[in-house]
Design a protein around this motif. Structure first.
Motif, PDB file in Angstrom:
ATOM      1  N   UNK A   1      76.535 -27.611  37.237  1.00  0.00           N
ATOM      2  CA  UNK A   1      75.374 -28.377  36.793  1.00  0.00           C
ATOM      3  C   UNK A   1      74.097 -27.611  37.139  1.00  0.00           C
ATOM      4  N   UNK A   2      73.339 -27.178  36.126  1.00  0.00           N
ATOM      5  CA  UNK A   2      72.142 -26.371  36.368  1.00  0.00           C
ATOM      6  C   UNK A   2      71.101 -27.052  37.255  1.00  0.00           C
ATOM      7  N   UNK A   3      71.097 -28.366  37.277  1.00  0.00           N
ATOM      8  CA  UNK A   3      70.117 -29.078  38.083  1.00  0.00           C
ATOM      9  C   UNK A   3      70.542 -29.331  39.515  1.00  0.00           C
ATOM     10  N   UNK A   4      71.736 -28.855  39.881  1.00  0.00           N
ATOM     11  CA  UNK A   4      72.213 -29.086  41.244  1.00  0.00           C
ATOM     12  C   UNK A   4      71.246 -28.470  42.238  1.00  0.00           C
ATOM     13  N   UNK A   5      70.954 -29.214  43.282  1.00  0.00           N
ATOM     14  CA  UNK A   5      70.010 -28.750  44.286  1.00  0.00           C
ATOM     15  C   UNK A   5      70.694 -27.900  45.341  1.00  0.00           C
ATOM     16  N   UNK A   6      69.986 -26.893  45.789  1.00  0.00           N
ATOM     17  CA  UNK A   6      70.454 -26.027  46.868  1.00  0.00           C
ATOM     18  C   UNK A   6      69.329 -25.892  47.887  1.00  0.00           C
ATOM     19  N   UNK A   7      69.706 -25.618  49.111  1.00  0.00           N
ATOM     20  CA  UNK A   7      68.697 -25.399  50.152  1.00  0.00           C
ATOM     21  C   UNK A   7      68.567 -23.903  50.412  1.00  0.00           C
ATOM     22  N   UNK A   8      67.577 -23.551  51.186  1.00  0.00           N
ATOM     23  CA  UNK A   8      67.337 -22.138  51.499  1.00  0.00           C
ATOM     24  C   UNK A   8      68.518 -21.509  52.220  1.00  0.00           C
ATOM     25  N   UNK A   9      69.278 -22.312  52.950  1.00  0.00           N
ATOM     26  CA  UNK A   9      70.407 -21.776  53.713  1.00  0.00           C
ATOM     27  C   UNK A   9      71.675 -21.630  52.879  1.00  0.00           C
ATOM     28  N   UNK A  10      71.702 -22.178  51.664  1.00  0.00           N
ATOM     29  CA  UNK A  10      72.880 -22.063  50.802  1.00  0.00           C
ATOM     30  C   UNK A  10      73.008 -20.648  50.245  1.00  0.00           C
ATOM     31  N   UNK A  11      74.241 -20.205  50.081  1.00  0.00           N
ATOM     32  CA  UNK A  11      74.525 -18.899  49.501  1.00  0.00           C
ATOM     33  C   UNK A  11      74.834 -19.089  48.014  1.00  0.00           C
ATOM     34  N   UNK A  12      73.939 -18.649  47.154  1.00  0.00           N
ATOM     35  CA  UNK A  12      74.100 -18.764  45.703  1.00  0.00           C
ATOM     36  C   UNK A  12      74.486 -17.389  45.184  1.00  0.00           C
ATOM     37  N   UNK A  13      75.638 -17.318  44.487  1.00  0.00           N
ATOM     38  CA  UNK A  13      76.137 -16.026  44.020  1.00  0.00           C
ATOM     39  C   UNK A  13      76.575 -16.096  42.565  1.00  0.00           C
ATOM     40  N   UNK A  14      76.385 -14.993  41.874  1.00  0.00           N
ATOM     41  CA  UNK A  14      76.973 -14.821  40.555  1.00  0.00           C
ATOM     42  C   UNK A  14      78.374 -14.292  40.809  1.00  0.00           C
TER      43      UNK A  14
END
Length: 62
Positions: free
Chosen positions: A41-54
């Protein structure tokens, strides 16, 4: 309190060459993970501490 933003905004911050449409499409194509878990879901919220990866790009891992 941690700052949150959408996963699309987080992707664009990390990869500024992406457009909003490209980043959203990558999410909807199961090509993005948050802390190792797929996000759809493109609108899912993440925090600064989350690891977002392709995790997939053009059929291979990024």
């Amino acid at each position: 309190m941690a700052t949150t933003r959408s996963v699309v905004d987080a992707l664009i911050a990390r990869h500024p060459v992406l457009t909003v449409q490209q980043a959203a499409a990558m999410v909807m194509e199961d090509s993005v993970s948050i802390n190792g878990r797929p996000v759809r879901h493109p609108g899912q919220l993440v925090s600064e501490s989350d690891r977002v990866e392709i995790v997939r790009f053009g059929g291979r891992t990024a």
